[in-house]
Design an enzyme around this catalytic site. Sequence first.
Site, PDB file in Angstrom:
ATOM      1  N   GLY A  11       5.374  -6.061   1.214  1.00 60.23           N
ATOM      2  CA  GLY A  11       3.697  -5.412   1.759  1.00 60.23           C
ATOM      3  C   GLY A  11       2.817  -5.481   1.142  1.00 60.23           C
ATOM      4  O   GLY A  11       2.509  -6.737   0.865  1.00 60.23           O
ATOM      5  N   GLN A  12       1.662  -4.608   1.641  1.00 58.41           N
ATOM      6  CA  GLN A  12       0.495  -4.966   2.139  1.00 58.41           C
ATOM      7  C   GLN A  12      -0.125  -5.472   0.720  1.00 58.41           C
ATOM      8  O   GLN A  12      -0.907  -5.271  -0.125  1.00 58.41           O
ATOM      9  CB  GLN A  12      -0.504  -3.634   1.679  1.00 58.41           C
ATOM     10  CG  GLN A  12      -2.124  -3.954   1.830  1.00 58.41           C
ATOM     11  CD  GLN A  12      -2.690  -2.448   2.241  1.00 58.41           C
ATOM     12  OE1 GLN A  12      -1.993  -1.691   2.100  1.00 58.41           O
ATOM     13  NE2 GLN A  12      -4.141  -2.901   2.373  1.00 58.41           N
ATOM     14  N   ASP A  52      18.109  -4.449  -0.873  1.00 56.30           N
ATOM     15  CA  ASP A  52      17.453  -2.978  -0.283  1.00 56.30           C
ATOM     16  C   ASP A  52      17.550  -2.657  -1.667  1.00 56.30           C
ATOM     17  O   ASP A  52      18.671  -2.224  -2.633  1.00 56.30           O
ATOM     18  CB  ASP A  52      18.849  -2.909  -0.122  1.00 56.30           C
ATOM     19  CG  ASP A  52      18.164  -1.519   0.464  1.00 56.30           C
ATOM     20  OD1 ASP A  52      17.519  -0.749   0.294  1.00 56.30           O
ATOM     21  OD2 ASP A  52      19.093  -1.260   1.638  1.00 56.30           O
ATOM     22  N   TYR A 142       6.163  12.535   2.374  1.00 53.57           N
ATOM     23  CA  TYR A 142       4.467  11.697   0.728  1.00 53.57           C
ATOM     24  C   TYR A 142       4.425  12.121  -0.237  1.00 53.57           C
ATOM     25  O   TYR A 142       4.757  11.351  -1.149  1.00 53.57           O
ATOM     26  CB  TYR A 142       4.023  10.675   1.777  1.00 53.57           C
ATOM     27  CG  TYR A 142       3.451   9.252   0.715  1.00 53.57           C
ATOM     28  CD1 TYR A 142       4.219   8.575   0.790  1.00 53.57           C
ATOM     29  CD2 TYR A 142       2.539   9.972   1.143  1.00 53.57           C
ATOM     30  CE1 TYR A 142       3.615   7.707   0.314  1.00 53.57           C
ATOM     31  CE2 TYR A 142       2.227   8.381   0.593  1.00 53.57           C
ATOM     32  CZ  TYR A 142       1.812   7.487  -0.298  1.00 53.57           C
ATOM     33  OH  TYR A 142       1.519   6.443  -0.703  1.00 53.57           O
ATOM     34  N   LYS A 146       5.990  11.302  -3.938  1.00 50.35           N
ATOM     35  CA  LYS A 146       4.755  10.873  -5.044  1.00 50.35           C
ATOM     36  C   LYS A 146       4.949  12.184  -5.893  1.00 50.35           C
ATOM     37  O   LYS A 146       4.867  12.085  -7.280  1.00 50.35           O
ATOM     38  CB  LYS A 146       3.733  10.083  -4.483  1.00 50.35           C
ATOM     39  CG  LYS A 146       3.709   9.439  -3.770  1.00 50.35           C
ATOM     40  CD  LYS A 146       4.686   8.442  -4.226  1.00 50.35           C
ATOM     41  CE  LYS A 146       4.338   6.880  -3.276  1.00 50.35           C
ATOM     42  NZ  LYS A 146       5.132   5.768  -4.146  1.00 50.35           N
TER      43      LYS A 146
END
Length: 321
Positions: A11-12, A52, A142, A146
Amino acid sequence: MKKIMVIGASGQIGTELVIALREKFGNDNVIASDLKETIKAALSGGPYEQLDVMDNEALKAIVNKHSITEIYLLAALLSATAEKHPDFAWKLNMEGLFNVLNLAKEKVIKKVFWPSSIAVFGSNTPKYNTPQYTIMEPSTVYGISKLAGERWCEYYAKQYNVDVRSIRYPGLISYTSLPGGGTTDYAVDIFYSAKRNEKYTCFLSEQTALPMMYMEDAIRATIGLMEAPDDSIKIRSSYNLGGISFTPAEIYAEIKKTKPDFEIEYAPDFRQKIADSWPSSIDDVDARNDWGWNGEFNLEKLCKIMLENVLDAGISVSQNT
Ligand code: NAD
Ligand code: AKB
């Protein structure tokens, strides 16, 4: 001996974190892992495992195979994508965390890094210089995941003596890897349009100020926090991290200094409501005092590096949402 596994490595953040960790600790001591079958070229310099993170048995097998001592858990659905798949977002964001925290509870691994986000705050939170301890009423799936994750991290630290460390990242800006479905992704996408000499359609309104950070600062903060002495870490939920704060209009004006013909239009979509519920700037005095955090990139420096380095191709998941 330190053996690190980064989960969500493609990912980023993961892509740049793996590169930085390999530079510091050696290629063979940093195992990149992701749901994706194919290894990104940037990750091919060291071991890679397809995983996963919700498959607990597979996770344990890989941890044992490589004698992993530390896990950086980055796999998650981000804010915009999570709003489209709320049940799955909750499942992935929480199950992955429990699987990893339990490995630390059972003393199979020694240390965990897990990122939180400015998304833990909500519209009743003070918007400017948001303090470490304040009202936290997130309105997105989200943000709820978190905030719950933060509470569990602190619980595991206090009840089971788990060494878990966390940062509430602001929106991160980078050119090595595209962002994966967040509300702050516009601040990456805009550079690709500028580079292609195309008009940019911004999905947030002109005056929406959000906390942001250049990736190099975020990676330095992450490794800095993980390498800090245990007794300097006073917060086991998650540390506020400031960075810079700007609006779409401000980043556009900065890009225009290099690209005078660059044009922008504003077409706010469902992500505007998410952005409106988040802080505009963050007070990170605890991170500064406890483990010496200090950011280096301002808006001018960030725009210069991004314009020099983004390739003409590429558009994030978010811009297509
Ligand atoms: P991203 O979407 O770019 O990358 C997530 C990676 O996780 C992807 O490569 C994906 O393939 C992988 N993944 C998804 N499901 C998986 C699974 N079941 N098992 C293993 N891997 C899986 O996200 P990112 O921007 O790199 O963010 C990483 C973490 O940092 C997330 O927890 C995110 O909430 C947090 N964060 C990011 C930002 C930001 O601006 N990028 C800001 C705040 C917090
Ligand atoms: C998102 O926009 O979802 C992320 C974040 C700030 O957590 N970039």
